[in-house]
Design an enzyme around this catalytic site. Structure first.
Site, PDB file in Angstrom:
ATOM      1  N   SER A  66       0.944  -1.064  -0.049  1.00 30.29           N
ATOM      2  CA  SER A  66      -0.149  -0.087  -0.054  1.00 30.29           C
ATOM      3  C   SER A  66       0.971   1.364   0.009  1.00 30.29           C
ATOM      4  O   SER A  66       0.403   2.393  -0.217  1.00 30.29           O
ATOM      5  CB  SER A  66      -0.926   0.014   0.973  1.00 30.29           C
ATOM      6  OG  SER A  66      -2.228  -0.467   0.996  1.00 30.29           O
ATOM      7  N   LYS A  69       0.400   3.686  -2.980  1.00 24.40           N
ATOM      8  CA  LYS A  69      -0.394   4.590  -2.966  1.00 24.40           C
ATOM      9  C   LYS A  69       0.380   5.999  -2.752  1.00 24.40           C
ATOM     10  O   LYS A  69      -0.392   6.882  -3.182  1.00 24.40           O
ATOM     11  CB  LYS A  69      -1.521   4.320  -1.892  1.00 24.40           C
ATOM     12  CG  LYS A  69      -2.297   3.219  -2.276  1.00 24.40           C
ATOM     13  CD  LYS A  69      -3.211   2.509  -0.984  1.00 24.40           C
ATOM     14  CE  LYS A  69      -3.752   1.307  -1.421  1.00 24.40           C
ATOM     15  NZ  LYS A  69      -4.327   0.619  -0.265  1.00 24.40           N
ATOM     16  N   TYR A 190      -1.951  -0.898 -10.634  1.00 22.34           N
ATOM     17  CA  TYR A 190      -1.993  -0.822  -9.158  1.00 22.34           C
ATOM     18  C   TYR A 190      -1.400  -2.088  -8.455  1.00 22.34           C
ATOM     19  O   TYR A 190      -0.492  -1.756  -7.636  1.00 22.34           O
ATOM     20  CB  TYR A 190      -3.580  -0.629  -8.693  1.00 22.34           C
ATOM     21  CG  TYR A 190      -3.585  -1.059  -7.374  1.00 22.34           C
ATOM     22  CD1 TYR A 190      -3.216  -0.087  -6.351  1.00 22.34           C
ATOM     23  CD2 TYR A 190      -4.117  -2.374  -6.819  1.00 22.34           C
ATOM     24  CE1 TYR A 190      -3.246  -0.397  -4.895  1.00 22.34           C
ATOM     25  CE2 TYR A 190      -4.344  -2.489  -5.422  1.00 22.34           C
ATOM     26  CZ  TYR A 190      -3.882  -1.585  -4.455  1.00 22.34           C
ATOM     27  OH  TYR A 190      -3.855  -1.753  -3.244  1.00 22.34           O
ATOM     28  N   TYR A 242      -5.343   3.003   7.646  1.00 23.48           N
ATOM     29  CA  TYR A 242      -6.694   2.569   7.713  1.00 23.48           C
ATOM     30  C   TYR A 242      -7.319   2.996   9.194  1.00 23.48           C
ATOM     31  O   TYR A 242      -7.348   4.100   9.672  1.00 23.48           O
ATOM     32  CB  TYR A 242      -6.569   1.248   7.255  1.00 23.48           C
ATOM     33  CG  TYR A 242      -5.552   0.791   6.197  1.00 23.48           C
ATOM     34  CD1 TYR A 242      -5.964   1.279   4.941  1.00 23.48           C
ATOM     35  CD2 TYR A 242      -4.552   0.146   6.482  1.00 23.48           C
ATOM     36  CE1 TYR A 242      -4.833   1.052   3.909  1.00 23.48           C
ATOM     37  CE2 TYR A 242      -3.360  -0.102   5.630  1.00 23.48           C
ATOM     38  CZ  TYR A 242      -3.845   0.448   4.242  1.00 23.48           C
ATOM     39  OH  TYR A 242      -2.948   0.270   3.378  1.00 23.48           O
ATOM     40  N   VAL A 260       0.941  -3.890   3.544  1.00 21.11           N
ATOM     41  CA  VAL A 260       1.071  -5.201   4.298  1.00 21.11           C
ATOM     42  C   VAL A 260       2.175  -6.036   4.128  1.00 21.11           C
ATOM     43  O   VAL A 260       2.203  -7.260   4.442  1.00 21.11           O
ATOM     44  CB  VAL A 260      -0.306  -6.228   3.695  1.00 21.11           C
ATOM     45  CG1 VAL A 260      -1.618  -5.644   4.527  1.00 21.11           C
ATOM     46  CG2 VAL A 260      -0.494  -6.223   2.226  1.00 21.11           C
TER      47      VAL A 260
HETATM   48  N1  GLN Z   1      -1.749  -5.184  -2.587  1.00 23.77           N
HETATM   49  C1  GLN Z   1      -2.468  -5.070  -1.153  1.00 23.77           C
HETATM   50  C2  GLN Z   1      -3.948  -5.147  -1.792  1.00 23.77           C
HETATM   51  O1  GLN Z   1      -4.259  -4.367  -2.685  1.00 23.77           O
HETATM   52  C3  GLN Z   1      -2.194  -3.765  -0.235  1.00 23.77           C
HETATM   53  C4  GLN Z   1      -2.927  -3.554   0.764  1.00 23.77           C
HETATM   54  C5  GLN Z   1      -2.076  -3.060   1.885  1.00 23.77           C
HETATM   55  O2  GLN Z   1      -0.851  -3.127   1.925  1.00 23.77           O
HETATM   56  N2  GLN Z   1      -2.907  -2.480   2.895  1.00 23.77           N
HETATM   57  O3  GLN Z   1      -4.867  -5.949  -0.991  1.00 23.77           O
END
Ligand code: GLN
Length: 310
Positions: A66, A69, A190, A242, A260
């Protein structure tokens, strides 16, 4: 505090934080991520003079997940401008998990913010229509002062193979006419971004630019527009972790973004760029060990944005 004392504090904080690693769990919804070593933990701080302080397991590359992003948001804000970007994604915290369906559309029928999956897929769709992925990868490498970051192909394929939820989000985004590019290309872009690999050192090198208003203190270049950095850091402060964002803001008080894969980037305004890595995650999907180290350091070093220094 001398540089030696500072390093000793860092080493102590990392060793202390290792005690919580067993309370967390490595991400397993993407099979390839299950292989990450749960016992690892490390942090790197880069200050505005270019001093680097590292402690723990800092040289192992991890997929940024993530955290991509943040790079995507910077790119989109710089190339399309805030008006166009915020026409398609909101600026509000979702208070929910990164892949939650219900945060897809707030009352204005768009994803709450660009740091949840739905919002990031919209941003990826905008970017992918303009540039090739490899060009975006060069942009990320440039911000990390790396001479060539790579995609972890095994993680990329594993995630692409298990992206039912992101597909569901993308179909809903398509229904809302928020995808600028076609659905598969938007998701491909993405997901490939999530699989970019870097070390905590590279992440910290990027974070110092954010901590310094977009101006790279090491090369003397304005790498990102200061206004774009201001918008991005504000969103990291309010939405970066989050449904763990509020607690992180109260306890640690820094803009930050987690992935993650176990990475966390944080920026101590005009002081440090921080890159941390520890794949054992808490219930929200944030690195449990990295949060523990950051919380110890923030308290000892008065990093909290609203700390009152007499
Ligand atoms: N690649 C993960 C997803 O799209 C990223 C989520 C994350 O790092 N929180 O589910």
């Amino acid at each position: 505090m001398s540089r030696e004392e500072f390093q000793a504090l860092l080493d102590y904080s990392v060793e202390e934080a290792r005690t919580v690693l067993l309370q967390g769990k490595v991400a397993d919804y993407i099979p390839e991520l299950k292989k990450a070593p749960a016992e690892q933990l490390g942090i790197v701080l880069t200050d505005l003079e270019g001093h680097i302080y590292a402690s723990g397991d800092t040289d192992r590359p991890f997929t940024i997940q993530s955290i991509v992003k943040v790079f995507a948001l910077l790119y989109a804000l710089e190339h399309f401008g805030p008006d166009l970007v915020f026409e398609k994604v909101g600026m509000e915290p979702s208070g929910a998990s990164f892949m939650e369906m219900t945060t897809l559309s707030d009352f204005s029928n768009k994803p709450s913010n660009p740091l949840i999956n739905a919002g990031a897929i919209v941003v990826a769709s905008m970017i992918s229509q303009e540039i090739e992925f490899d060009h975006f990868l060069e942009y990320i490498s440039g911000l990390c002062a790396s001479n060539g970051l790579k995609v972890n192909e095994a993680v990329f394929l594993s995630e692409l193979d298990h992206s039912e939820r992101n597909h569901a989000l993308a179909w809903e985004l398509k229904r809302l006419r928020l995808l600028t590019n076609n659905l598969d290309e938007s998701l491909w872009f993405y997901t490939r971004g999530c699989a970019v690999e870097m070390t905590a050192r590279e992440l910290s090198r990027f974070a110092v630019i954010l901590a310094n208003g977009g101006y790279d203190p090491l090369t003397g270049e304005q790498k990102v527009d200061a206004e774009v950095v201001r918008i991005t850091l504000t969103l990291l402060f309010t939405c970066g972790l989050y449904n763990g964002t509020g607690e992180f803001a109260v306890r640690i008080g820094l803009p930050a973004k987690s992935g993650v894969g176990g990475g966390i980037l944080a920026a101590a305004h005009q002081r440090f760029g921080i890159g941390a890595y520890g794949p054992s995650l808490d219930i929200y999907g944030n690195s449990i060990g990295a949060i523990k180290v950051l919380s110890e350091l923030s308290e000892k070093l008065d990093w909290h944005t609203f700390a009152w220094n007499e």
